[in-house]
Design a protein around this motif. Structure first.
Motif, PDB file in Angstrom:
ATOM      1  N   THR A  62      86.068 189.891  28.497  1.00  9.40           N
ATOM      2  CA  THR A  62      84.738 190.320  28.053  1.00  9.40           C
ATOM      3  C   THR A  62      84.039 189.246  27.231  1.00  9.40           C
ATOM      4  O   THR A  62      82.802 189.151  27.250  1.00  9.40           O
ATOM      5  CB  THR A  62      84.817 191.630  27.244  1.00  9.40           C
ATOM      6  N   ASN A  63      84.806 188.403  26.530  1.00  4.66           N
ATOM      7  CA  ASN A  63      84.156 187.353  25.730  1.00  4.66           C
ATOM      8  C   ASN A  63      83.645 186.189  26.585  1.00  4.66           C
ATOM      9  O   ASN A  63      83.095 185.217  26.058  1.00  4.66           O
ATOM     10  CB  ASN A  63      85.057 186.849  24.601  1.00  4.66           C
ATOM     11  N   GLN A  64      83.828 186.290  27.886  1.00  3.74           N
ATOM     12  CA  GLN A  64      83.251 185.308  28.789  1.00  3.74           C
ATOM     13  C   GLN A  64      81.934 185.792  29.391  1.00  3.74           C
ATOM     14  O   GLN A  64      81.339 185.121  30.240  1.00  3.74           O
ATOM     15  CB  GLN A  64      84.247 184.930  29.894  1.00  3.74           C
ATOM     16  N   THR A  65      81.475 186.945  28.948  1.00  2.00           N
ATOM     17  CA  THR A  65      80.132 187.403  29.312  1.00  2.00           C
ATOM     18  C   THR A  65      79.132 186.428  28.705  1.00  2.00           C
ATOM     19  O   THR A  65      79.119 186.201  27.496  1.00  2.00           O
ATOM     20  CB  THR A  65      79.882 188.823  28.772  1.00  2.00           C
ATOM     21  N   SER A  66      78.317 185.815  29.557  1.00  2.00           N
ATOM     22  CA  SER A  66      77.425 184.760  29.076  1.00  2.00           C
ATOM     23  C   SER A  66      76.504 184.306  30.209  1.00  2.00           C
ATOM     24  O   SER A  66      76.624 184.740  31.345  1.00  2.00           O
ATOM     25  CB  SER A  66      78.258 183.570  28.585  1.00  2.00           C
ATOM     26  N   HIS A  70      74.043 162.775  42.729  1.00  2.00           N
ATOM     27  CA  HIS A  70      74.337 162.462  41.328  1.00  2.00           C
ATOM     28  C   HIS A  70      75.828 162.311  41.097  1.00  2.00           C
ATOM     29  O   HIS A  70      76.634 163.023  41.680  1.00  2.00           O
ATOM     30  CB  HIS A  70      73.790 163.570  40.424  1.00  2.00           C
ATOM     31  N   GLU A  71      76.191 161.376  40.214  1.00  2.00           N
ATOM     32  CA  GLU A  71      77.597 161.138  39.908  1.00  2.00           C
ATOM     33  C   GLU A  71      78.174 162.237  39.004  1.00  2.00           C
ATOM     34  O   GLU A  71      79.293 162.666  39.174  1.00  2.00           O
ATOM     35  CB  GLU A  71      77.749 159.792  39.187  1.00  2.00           C
ATOM     36  N   ASN A  72      77.382 162.608  38.004  1.00  2.00           N
ATOM     37  CA  ASN A  72      77.892 163.512  36.966  1.00  2.00           C
ATOM     38  C   ASN A  72      77.481 164.955  37.220  1.00  2.00           C
ATOM     39  O   ASN A  72      76.340 165.221  37.620  1.00  2.00           O
ATOM     40  CB  ASN A  72      77.338 163.111  35.589  1.00  2.00           C
ATOM     41  N   MET A  73      78.410 165.856  36.958  1.00  2.00           N
ATOM     42  CA  MET A  73      78.069 167.282  37.007  1.00  2.00           C
ATOM     43  C   MET A  73      78.697 167.976  35.806  1.00  2.00           C
ATOM     44  O   MET A  73      79.742 167.544  35.302  1.00  2.00           O
ATOM     45  CB  MET A  73      78.527 167.921  38.325  1.00  2.00           C
ATOM     46  N   PHE A  74      78.050 169.042  35.370  1.00  2.00           N
ATOM     47  CA  PHE A  74      78.415 169.689  34.108  1.00  2.00           C
ATOM     48  C   PHE A  74      78.375 171.211  34.257  1.00  2.00           C
ATOM     49  O   PHE A  74      77.549 171.742  34.992  1.00  2.00           O
ATOM     50  CB  PHE A  74      77.417 169.321  33.003  1.00  2.00           C
ATOM     51  N   TRP A  75      79.235 171.867  33.492  1.00  2.00           N
ATOM     52  CA  TRP A  75      79.133 173.311  33.330  1.00  2.00           C
ATOM     53  C   TRP A  75      78.998 173.626  31.840  1.00  2.00           C
ATOM     54  O   TRP A  75      79.786 173.146  31.017  1.00  2.00           O
ATOM     55  CB  TRP A  75      80.362 174.036  33.867  1.00  2.00           C
ATOM     56  N   TYR A  76      77.981 174.449  31.536  1.00  3.53           N
ATOM     57  CA  TYR A  76      77.737 174.906  30.182  1.00  3.53           C
ATOM     58  C   TYR A  76      77.734 176.432  30.157  1.00  3.53           C
ATOM     59  O   TYR A  76      77.474 177.083  31.169  1.00  3.53           O
ATOM     60  CB  TYR A  76      76.338 174.494  29.710  1.00  3.53           C
ATOM     61  N   ARG A  77      77.931 176.974  28.961  1.00  5.41           N
ATOM     62  CA  ARG A  77      77.559 178.354  28.749  1.00  5.41           C
ATOM     63  C   ARG A  77      76.556 178.410  27.603  1.00  5.41           C
ATOM     64  O   ARG A  77      76.592 177.570  26.692  1.00  5.41           O
ATOM     65  CB  ARG A  77      78.751 179.269  28.479  1.00  5.41           C
ATOM     66  N   GLN A  78      75.629 179.347  27.729  1.00  2.00           N
ATOM     67  CA  GLN A  78      74.597 179.495  26.705  1.00  2.00           C
ATOM     68  C   GLN A  78      74.689 180.894  26.120  1.00  2.00           C
ATOM     69  O   GLN A  78      74.620 181.893  26.840  1.00  2.00           O
ATOM     70  CB  GLN A  78      73.203 179.283  27.293  1.00  2.00           C
ATOM     71  N   ASP A  79      74.847 180.950  24.817  1.00  2.00           N
ATOM     72  CA  ASP A  79      74.893 182.222  24.109  1.00  2.00           C
ATOM     73  C   ASP A  79      73.849 182.217  23.004  1.00  2.00           C
ATOM     74  O   ASP A  79      73.565 181.152  22.422  1.00  2.00           O
ATOM     75  CB  ASP A  79      76.297 182.447  23.518  1.00  2.00           C
ATOM     76  N   PRO A  80      73.285 183.372  22.686  1.00  5.91           N
ATOM     77  CA  PRO A  80      72.219 183.433  21.669  1.00  5.91           C
ATOM     78  C   PRO A  80      72.651 182.809  20.356  1.00  5.91           C
ATOM     79  O   PRO A  80      73.739 183.085  19.846  1.00  5.91           O
ATOM     80  CB  PRO A  80      71.973 184.938  21.510  1.00  5.91           C
ATOM     81  N   GLY A  81      71.795 181.945  19.809  1.00 10.94           N
ATOM     82  CA  GLY A  81      72.069 181.328  18.509  1.00 10.94           C
ATOM     83  C   GLY A  81      73.053 180.169  18.556  1.00 10.94           C
ATOM     84  O   GLY A  81      73.305 179.535  17.526  1.00 10.94           O
ATOM     85  N   LEU A  82      73.601 179.885  19.723  1.00  8.20           N
ATOM     86  CA  LEU A  82      74.616 178.816  19.806  1.00  8.20           C
ATOM     87  C   LEU A  82      74.184 177.658  20.687  1.00  8.20           C
ATOM     88  O   LEU A  82      74.917 176.693  20.824  1.00  8.20           O
ATOM     89  CB  LEU A  82      75.929 179.388  20.345  1.00  8.20           C
ATOM     90  N   GLY A  83      73.036 177.731  21.303  1.00  6.65           N
ATOM     91  CA  GLY A  83      72.621 176.646  22.178  1.00  6.65           C
ATOM     92  C   GLY A  83      73.507 176.558  23.405  1.00  6.65           C
ATOM     93  O   GLY A  83      74.118 177.543  23.831  1.00  6.65           O
ATOM     94  N   LEU A  84      73.582 175.363  23.978  1.00 11.88           N
ATOM     95  CA  LEU A  84      74.416 175.125  25.149  1.00 11.88           C
ATOM     96  C   LEU A  84      75.731 174.503  24.705  1.00 11.88           C
ATOM     97  O   LEU A  84      75.740 173.545  23.924  1.00 11.88           O
ATOM     98  CB  LEU A  84      73.707 174.181  26.125  1.00 11.88           C
TER      99      LEU A  84
END
Lengths: 113, 110
Positions: A83-87, A29-43
């Protein structure tokens, strides 16, 4: 079947540590992505890459960097974990078009103490 | 400011009935919409998509409807099955933006 693998399912780190999250896809695949998911905020998109050595900031790049030295591998780096990067961190890949469906890895649950 | 909203955090539906999941968006320039399904401890998986040139797309038990004038997207699942219990996300791609809703947790009751 496309397979996207992430190096760890669970990770516990201390504040200030450098953290590496690795992602590998096996379908050219050409494209790659990094997401974080937190409750109530989606990706939320952190960074993406549309080619080797190419990277673009997503919506929330602060505190993160990425590396794509090979087409199949996309790394997310937390230079100094806080700590705010806990996810939940999710890696994804897609073929070529921006609109193509994305294929996701199982996620890495990162806890920063 | 959320550009894509899924206003129902959760939805409970009887097995065999229709499940309707909704998504509202703010930008009329959004031109492609996708639905993903996510089980606990797994990454999302693609379900169905729709382009803004269409108002309906169907794939088996899943149908997505797009109402451009209302800026509203809905996913219908008929009939609902226990394996449909999951979190559903709508996502839109436009101008190199990827915008996700917060998700709706669907619970199918036996």
């Amino acid at each position: 079947d496309v397979k996207v693998t992430q190096s760890s399912r669970y990770l516990v780190k201390r504040t200030g540590e450098k953290v590496f999250l690795e992602c590998v896809q096996d379908m050219d695949h050409e494209n790659m992505f990094w997401y974080r998911q937190d409750p109530g905020l989606g990706l939320r998109l952190i960074y993406f890459s549309y080619d080797v050595k190419m990277k673009e900031k997503g919506d929330i790049p602060e505190g993160y960097s990425v590396s794509r030295e090979k087409k199949e591998r996309f790394s997310l780096i937390l230079e100094s974990a806080s700590t705010n990067q806990t996810s939940m961190y999710l890696c994804a890949s897609s073929r070529t078009g921006w609109w193509d469906e994305q294929f996701f890895g199982p996620g890495t649950r990162l806890t920063v103490l | 400011d959320q550009q894509v909203k899924q206003n129902s955090p959760s939805l409970s539906v009887q097995e065999g009935r229709i499940s309707i999941l909704n998504c509202d968006y703010t930008n009329s320039m959004f031109d492609y919409f996708l639905w993903y399904k996510k089980y606990p401890a797994e990454g999302p998986t693609f379900l169905i998509s729709i382009s803004s040139i269409k108002d309906k797309n169907e794939d088996g038990r899943f149908t997505v409807f797009l109402n451009k004038s209302a800026k509203h997207l809905s996913l219908h699942i008929v009939p609902s099955q226990p394996g449909d219990s999951a979190v559903y996300f709508c996502e839109t791609d436009s101008n190199y933006q990827l915008i996700w809703g917060a998700g709706t947790k669907l619970i199918i009751k036996p």
